[in-house]
Scaffold this motif. Sequence first.
Motif, PDB file in Angstrom:
ATOM      1  N   PHE A 310       0.866  -1.177   0.000  1.00 52.80           N
ATOM      2  CA  PHE A 310       0.000   0.000   0.000  1.00 52.80           C
ATOM      3  C   PHE A 310       0.900   1.224   0.000  1.00 52.80           C
ATOM      4  O   PHE A 310       1.831   1.319   0.806  1.00 52.80           O
ATOM      5  N   VAL A 311       0.641   2.147  -0.933  1.00 51.09           N
ATOM      6  CA  VAL A 311       1.451   3.359  -1.057  1.00 51.09           C
ATOM      7  C   VAL A 311       0.528   4.567  -0.994  1.00 51.09           C
ATOM      8  O   VAL A 311      -0.480   4.630  -1.708  1.00 51.09           O
ATOM      9  N   CYS A 312       0.872   5.509  -0.132  1.00 51.99           N
ATOM     10  CA  CYS A 312       0.076   6.715   0.052  1.00 51.99           C
ATOM     11  C   CYS A 312       1.015   7.918  -0.003  1.00 51.99           C
ATOM     12  O   CYS A 312       2.051   7.935   0.673  1.00 51.99           O
ATOM     13  N   GLY A 313       0.679   8.916  -0.803  1.00 53.87           N
ATOM     14  CA  GLY A 313       1.543  10.085  -0.912  1.00 53.87           C
ATOM     15  C   GLY A 313       0.928  11.134  -1.814  1.00 53.87           C
ATOM     16  O   GLY A 313      -0.301  11.228  -1.929  1.00 53.87           O
ATOM     17  N   TRP A 314       1.789  11.930  -2.471  1.00 52.50           N
ATOM     18  CA  TRP A 314       1.294  12.972  -3.367  1.00 52.50           C
ATOM     19  C   TRP A 314       2.261  13.134  -4.534  1.00 52.50           C
ATOM     20  O   TRP A 314       3.455  12.865  -4.419  1.00 52.50           O
ATOM     21  N   LEU A 315       1.713  13.527  -5.672  1.00 51.09           N
ATOM     22  CA  LEU A 315       2.490  13.807  -6.871  1.00 51.09           C
ATOM     23  C   LEU A 315       2.033  15.153  -7.422  1.00 51.09           C
ATOM     24  O   LEU A 315       0.867  15.318  -7.778  1.00 51.09           O
ATOM     25  N   LEU A 316       2.956  16.101  -7.483  1.00 52.33           N
ATOM     26  CA  LEU A 316       2.670  17.423  -8.034  1.00 52.33           C
ATOM     27  C   LEU A 316       3.243  17.468  -9.452  1.00 52.33           C
ATOM     28  O   LEU A 316       4.454  17.441  -9.645  1.00 52.33           O
ATOM     29  N   ASP A 317       2.353  17.536 -10.447  1.00 52.83           N
ATOM     30  CA  ASP A 317       2.753  17.447 -11.852  1.00 52.83           C
ATOM     31  C   ASP A 317       1.824  18.315 -12.702  1.00 52.83           C
ATOM     32  O   ASP A 317       1.025  17.818 -13.500  1.00 52.83           O
ATOM     33  N   PRO A 318       1.916  19.642 -12.551  1.00 54.00           N
ATOM     34  CA  PRO A 318       0.947  20.522 -13.236  1.00 54.00           C
ATOM     35  C   PRO A 318       1.069  20.510 -14.754  1.00 54.00           C
ATOM     36  O   PRO A 318       0.095  20.841 -15.444  1.00 54.00           O
ATOM     37  N   THR A 319       2.221  20.153 -15.313  1.00 59.34           N
ATOM     38  CA  THR A 319       2.389  20.160 -16.772  1.00 59.34           C
ATOM     39  C   THR A 319       2.221  18.776 -17.381  1.00 59.34           C
ATOM     40  O   THR A 319       2.480  18.588 -18.578  1.00 59.34           O
ATOM     41  N   GLN A 320       1.805  17.807 -16.582  1.00 59.07           N
ATOM     42  CA  GLN A 320       1.594  16.433 -17.063  1.00 59.07           C
ATOM     43  C   GLN A 320       2.859  15.857 -17.704  1.00 59.07           C
ATOM     44  O   GLN A 320       2.817  15.199 -18.747  1.00 59.07           O
ATOM     45  N   ALA A 321       3.989  16.116 -17.074  1.00 57.19           N
ATOM     46  CA  ALA A 321       5.250  15.602 -17.601  1.00 57.19           C
ATOM     47  C   ALA A 321       5.461  14.124 -17.269  1.00 57.19           C
ATOM     48  O   ALA A 321       6.262  13.453 -17.922  1.00 57.19           O
ATOM     49  N   VAL A 322       4.753  13.603 -16.276  1.00 60.15           N
ATOM     50  CA  VAL A 322       4.910  12.212 -15.872  1.00 60.15           C
ATOM     51  C   VAL A 322       4.003  11.339 -16.729  1.00 60.15           C
ATOM     52  O   VAL A 322       2.790  11.526 -16.761  1.00 60.15           O
ATOM     53  N   ARG A 323       4.612  10.391 -17.410  1.00 59.95           N
ATOM     54  CA  ARG A 323       3.863   9.493 -18.288  1.00 59.95           C
ATOM     55  C   ARG A 323       3.355   8.253 -17.569  1.00 59.95           C
ATOM     56  O   ARG A 323       2.347   7.677 -17.953  1.00 59.95           O
ATOM     57  N   ALA A 324       4.053   7.816 -16.531  1.00 62.46           N
ATOM     58  CA  ALA A 324       3.644   6.618 -15.797  1.00 62.46           C
ATOM     59  C   ALA A 324       4.336   6.610 -14.448  1.00 62.46           C
ATOM     60  O   ALA A 324       5.449   7.115 -14.303  1.00 62.46           O
ATOM     61  N   VAL A 325       3.663   6.026 -13.462  1.00 63.76           N
ATOM     62  CA  VAL A 325       4.244   5.801 -12.138  1.00 63.76           C
ATOM     63  C   VAL A 325       4.171   4.299 -11.883  1.00 63.76           C
ATOM     64  O   VAL A 325       3.088   3.725 -11.815  1.00 63.76           O
ATOM     65  N   THR A 326       5.347   3.678 -11.768  1.00 64.66           N
ATOM     66  CA  THR A 326       5.428   2.222 -11.677  1.00 64.66           C
ATOM     67  C   THR A 326       6.144   1.818 -10.406  1.00 64.66           C
ATOM     68  O   THR A 326       7.195   2.367 -10.070  1.00 64.66           O
ATOM     69  N   LEU A 327       5.556   0.866  -9.692  1.00 63.99           N
ATOM     70  CA  LEU A 327       6.216   0.285  -8.531  1.00 63.99           C
ATOM     71  C   LEU A 327       7.101  -0.861  -9.015  1.00 63.99           C
ATOM     72  O   LEU A 327       6.639  -1.758  -9.722  1.00 63.99           O
ATOM     73  N   LYS A 328       8.373  -0.821  -8.627  1.00 61.44           N
ATOM     74  CA  LYS A 328       9.325  -1.833  -9.071  1.00 61.44           C
ATOM     75  C   LYS A 328      10.114  -2.385  -7.897  1.00 61.44           C
ATOM     76  O   LYS A 328      10.274  -1.724  -6.872  1.00 61.44           O
ATOM     77  N   GLY A 329      10.628  -3.593  -8.123  1.00 58.89           N
ATOM     78  CA  GLY A 329      11.454  -4.242  -7.115  1.00 58.89           C
ATOM     79  C   GLY A 329      11.174  -5.720  -7.071  1.00 58.89           C
ATOM     80  O   GLY A 329      10.043  -6.155  -7.312  1.00 58.89           O
ATOM     81  N   ALA A 330      12.200  -6.524  -6.779  1.00 59.93           N
ATOM     82  CA  ALA A 330      12.057  -7.975  -6.626  1.00 59.93           C
ATOM     83  C   ALA A 330      11.404  -8.614  -7.841  1.00 59.93           C
ATOM     84  O   ALA A 330      10.581  -9.519  -7.717  1.00 59.93           O
ATOM     85  N   GLY A 331      11.753  -8.118  -9.036  1.00 58.29           N
ATOM     86  CA  GLY A 331      11.194  -8.679 -10.257  1.00 58.29           C
ATOM     87  C   GLY A 331       9.794  -8.205 -10.584  1.00 58.29           C
ATOM     88  O   GLY A 331       9.188  -8.658 -11.554  1.00 58.29           O
ATOM     89  N   MET A 332       9.232  -7.282  -9.791  1.00 58.74           N
ATOM     90  CA  MET A 332       7.890  -6.769 -10.032  1.00 58.74           C
ATOM     91  C   MET A 332       7.953  -5.438 -10.762  1.00 58.74           C
ATOM     92  O   MET A 332       8.883  -4.657 -10.562  1.00 58.74           O
ATOM     93  N   ALA A 333       6.962  -5.188 -11.593  1.00 57.12           N
ATOM     94  CA  ALA A 333       6.809  -3.898 -12.257  1.00 57.12           C
ATOM     95  C   ALA A 333       5.314  -3.673 -12.450  1.00 57.12           C
ATOM     96  O   ALA A 333       4.695  -4.243 -13.351  1.00 57.12           O
ATOM     97  N   ILE A 334       4.696  -2.849 -11.583  1.00 56.45           N
ATOM     98  CA  ILE A 334       3.245  -2.675 -11.561  1.00 56.45           C
ATOM     99  C   ILE A 334       2.911  -1.198 -11.690  1.00 56.45           C
ATOM    100  O   ILE A 334       3.331  -0.380 -10.855  1.00 56.45           O
ATOM    101  N   ARG A 335       2.143  -0.843 -12.736  1.00 46.57           N
ATOM    102  CA  ARG A 335       1.705   0.534 -12.899  1.00 46.57           C
ATOM    103  C   ARG A 335       0.712   0.894 -11.792  1.00 46.57           C
ATOM    104  O   ARG A 335      -0.275   0.201 -11.566  1.00 46.57           O
ATOM    105  N   LEU A 336       0.988   1.989 -11.086  1.00 48.81           N
ATOM    106  CA  LEU A 336       0.089   2.453 -10.032  1.00 48.81           C
ATOM    107  C   LEU A 336      -0.885   3.504 -10.531  1.00 48.81           C
ATOM    108  O   LEU A 336      -2.032   3.552 -10.084  1.00 48.81           O
ATOM    109  N   ASP A 337      -0.431   4.385 -11.444  1.00 48.74           N
ATOM    110  CA  ASP A 337      -1.248   5.527 -11.834  1.00 48.74           C
ATOM    111  C   ASP A 337      -2.456   5.139 -12.670  1.00 48.74           C
ATOM    112  O   ASP A 337      -3.359   5.957 -12.857  1.00 48.74           O
ATOM    113  N   GLU A 338      -2.518   3.917 -13.176  1.00 49.33           N
ATOM    114  CA  GLU A 338      -3.685   3.503 -13.952  1.00 49.33           C
ATOM    115  C   GLU A 338      -4.872   3.181 -13.061  1.00 49.33           C
ATOM    116  O   GLU A 338      -6.006   3.134 -13.528  1.00 49.33           O
TER     117      GLU A 338
END
Length: 726
Positions: A310-338
């Motif tokens: 479980f991840v809780c926080g904030w992302l400030l991105d007013p110009t929409q520069a971030v294309r994806a936010v992915t949790l990675k580690g231990a062979g995992m790669a899971i898109r969170l922002d979808e």
Amino acid sequence: MKDRSTKADITAAVLLDEDTLILFGAIDLPLPTDGVVLLDGAADGRFNGRCWIDEEGERWFLGAMRVAGLAHMRPSRIEILDSHGKRMLLPRLSNVRTNPSHLVAALREVQPQALTGALDIAVAMLAGQGEGDPDRHTRLLLGLAQTVSRPDGFAEVLGRFRDGALMVQGWSHGFPAGSHRVLVEAAGLSLHDAAAAPFLRPDLPDDAAGLLAILEGPAAMPESIRRIHFRTADGWRHLAIFEHRQVLADGVASAHARDMLSQLQPDTARRGVAAAVAARYNGVETVSQLNLPVRIGLDMALRVPGAGLFVCGWLLDPTQAVRAVTLKGAGMAIRLDEDWSRLGRKDVSDAFARDPLFVGRLSPGDYAHGFTAFAREAAGVAGDAEFHLELALTDGVAFLPLPCQQPSAEALRRMLGAVNPDSPAIDRVVEAHLGPMLRIAAMDRVAPQSVLHQMGRALNCPRVSVMLPVCDGREDVDLNLARMANDPDFAEAEILVVAGAGTHERLAGMVRQAAGFYRLAVAFVAAPGAVDPFEAVAAALPHANADRVLLLSPSVLPTERGWLSALERAIRKPNSVGSVALAPVMASPTLLYEDHSIRFAGIVAVERPGGVVTYERRFAGYPRDWLKEQEASAVDAVSADCAMLPRELLVRAMADGGRYLGPEPKGLDLCLRVRAAGGTCLWLPKLRLVAVDEQTRTVSDPRLERMSALVDQWSFAERWKASIAA
């Protein structure tokens, strides 16, 4: 278009998995390189292959046919439809094998020059699909690679990045620069995208060069790697592993690769390797270094090993520069922002209002910067695995480490408090994430410990063990003890006052004083880890000495004597449905509110429209005159606020206790477990006690209570759905 029947001799037919068939043989007409498979006239799958003519002028083919569920089909007609609409009818298949070595042996014996093409097809069609039988895939790839791949240099330095990717440094005559695919041979064979570039080494011949390659992970451990196979213009080759190879320590690969970048050439290949190195996480937060209006903050990261994060926080991105936010580690790669939930965070906007990167870019009133997200954990992830967030940007990536908390009770409460119970997706969030995470976390919870303090007279053979759990700030249980002292039924009963979490510090002194004054057999059980009456009972149960146990809430007050004897008689009789076997009984009286309206008169299962089953208290709130029953009757559940049952039955039911966040479902859950253990729930209509409707003595967060109730509803339904359906 007229069908073209072929004359073919199928030398080998190998079923590689449930959906994939490999064919090799001689044929009189060329097969398409790509086509549609028709089984008995229906379009069912795809065909990929190639044909060639050998030195004797005979045409041969090798192809892969992929059809869902092919292993279970027996088609009488197999056709290949090419891109021009032409159909080619294949002969019926016989002697289909499942061992890939049969195909390798047939190719080696009949058409050895086709082995390279066979490996090309196997890599393109089969590797990395993750379906079917991975063992057969690996055996085919290994058999082909070990047969056709020629030695071409050595890997001398190996190192793993934190995300499982592999760095390889060595030398080669023909390892291609740029981006391509390679096969890593260890115990099995895995396919990886690679970015590679050569560099000058004066110790090598003129036709050889140094090599640095980044292989996308997760790759095998460097110590287990045997060869690295790669494709060149004239076939497959491999890097052998240098006998005195160097395996870099964890965390060193990133720095080593960056130090090598200046030596790489040409520029295009160097840029590819540099981008691959830059995309590797090395344990450092890099978002704050961006010269972009992008910042991220972490409020909480909680991991329940075996369940997820479980991840809780904030992302400030007013110009929409971030294309994806992915949790990675231990062979995992899971898109969170979808799939995350966004929350209002005005404090974030205020904090960056004067930051030069954000001035003029923040929209007034747009505060949806917060987020809560879940990620399911893959099976077999180590308990000490590390995780991070990867922000994919328009140009490059940035990272945020995720220092995960352990699933303590306080951390789990914080997680629940951060989730919005009014989200339209809350049911799915509970079912897919919160429920499974909390259920697994509860499995690791240690049962509350308890210590017994004898405060009244001792009994060698008590008539009944009375459990009086206290898990709030009350200190007035002397009223309960006084009522018991006034009833001869309790003269030979042992009374266990169980002090759970939140009890008043003066409770023990009050119990000691009352025990001496009333000359009762009272013991004080300290169980500070018990958060509710049910955990308190479980903690005190080992100290109960009688064959029968009475569960009694401090809010239940008798209005007359002799009621304990009535409960004892009820659980000693055969059950009320006339069964010959004497099933153990959990018996409970009628409970009334202080105004003598009905609080409890048995709990029954009610089927609602759509097949939904709910459990309801009968006649709750009605005047007691509504009760017409006179004889004891079996019900689906009784009230755990006042119930007697055999100690052995309670021990069996408690051994398989359900884990819930709040006490509300635990009483019904206990009754269902009693029934699952072979017991019967019995309600005594004529036996009536008053249960005071008390206000809670603890202050709680209403939002947290709502979330806890939603999760407990899911947990109860998951545990008992089969029984409820029956």
